[in-house]
Scaffold this active site. Structure first.
Site, PDB file in Angstrom:
ATOM      1  CB  CYS A  92      -0.892  -0.018   1.242  1.00  0.00           C
ATOM      2  SG  CYS A  92      -2.010   1.370   1.365  1.00  0.00           S
ATOM      3  CG  HIS A 134      -5.829  -2.481  -0.945  1.00  0.00           C
ATOM      4  ND1 HIS A 134      -4.853  -3.100  -0.204  1.00  0.00           N
ATOM      5  CD2 HIS A 134      -5.490  -1.163  -0.991  1.00  0.00           C
ATOM      6  CE1 HIS A 134      -3.961  -2.184   0.187  1.00  0.00           C
ATOM      7  NE2 HIS A 134      -4.325  -1.005  -0.280  1.00  0.00           N
ATOM      8  CD  GLU A 135      -6.652   1.343  -3.725  1.00  0.00           C
ATOM      9  OE1 GLU A 135      -6.788   2.322  -2.970  1.00  0.00           O
ATOM     10  OE2 GLU A 135      -5.542   0.824  -3.949  1.00  0.00           O
ATOM     11  CG  HIS A 138      -7.238   2.901   1.300  1.00  0.00           C
ATOM     12  ND1 HIS A 138      -6.416   3.146   2.379  1.00  0.00           N
ATOM     13  CD2 HIS A 138      -6.506   2.174   0.429  1.00  0.00           C
ATOM     14  CE1 HIS A 138      -5.236   2.594   2.159  1.00  0.00           C
ATOM     15  NE2 HIS A 138      -5.261   1.992   0.988  1.00  0.00           N
TER      16      HIS A 138
END
Length: 168
Positions: A92, A134-135, A138
């Protein structure tokens, strides 16, 4: 276009939950362009607006080797299409220099808006499925290190804090 500052763990701003984009206008498209420039410069394959301290639900990514396939996801949502999990070694831009294995559903359905505000939907597997999850994490104030043991997460936090002190 501009290179934006990428927040690094354990910065508390990374824990902010992003708000939906109400209107896709020129300001949003400029942010998207700046995010791409920042991601390519870093270099990385994905970047969420949260990572550049803009708390809007925007993700950019490019999984190609030659930076030829830029993808934009505004207000992305995903749903797992299988209970089967894949383990990928994730890194990341907000946790520089660290890579750890994370289990995620191997197939997901993505719903989002493109850079012009048009809705689209697609089924993703492999690296695209991992990256969108994953994004989206965030955008929800979550990092890949949250999937690790407390011991590993604390070790990474301490190393990054030490690096930040040395750079100050």
């Amino acid at each position: 276009m501009a290179i934006l500052n990428i927040l690094e763990f354990p910065d508390p701003r990374l824990r902010t939950i992003a708000k939906p984009v109400e209107v896709v206008d020129d300001a949003v498209r400029q942010l998207i362009d700046d995010m791409f420039e920042t991601m390519y410069e870093a270099p990385g394959i994905g970047l969420a607006a949260t990572q550049v301290n803009v708390h809007k639900r925007i993700v950019v990514m490019d999984l190609s080797e030659d930076k030829s396939e830029p993808r934009v996801f505004i207000n992305p949502e995903f749903e797992p299409l299988t209970e089967d999990m894949d383990q990928y070694q994730e890194g990341c831009l907000s946790v520089p220099g660290f890579y750890e294995n994370v289990d995620r559903p191997q197939k997901v359905r993505i719903k989002a808006l493109d850079r012009d505000g048009n809705p689209f939907e697609e089924v993703a597997e492999g690296l695209l499925a991992v990256c969108i999850q994953h994004e989206c994490d965030h955008l929800n104030g979550k990092l890949f290190v949250d999937y690790l043991s407390t011991l590993k997460r604390d070790r990474i936090r301490k190393k990054l804090e030490k690096q930040h002190r040395q750079q100050a």
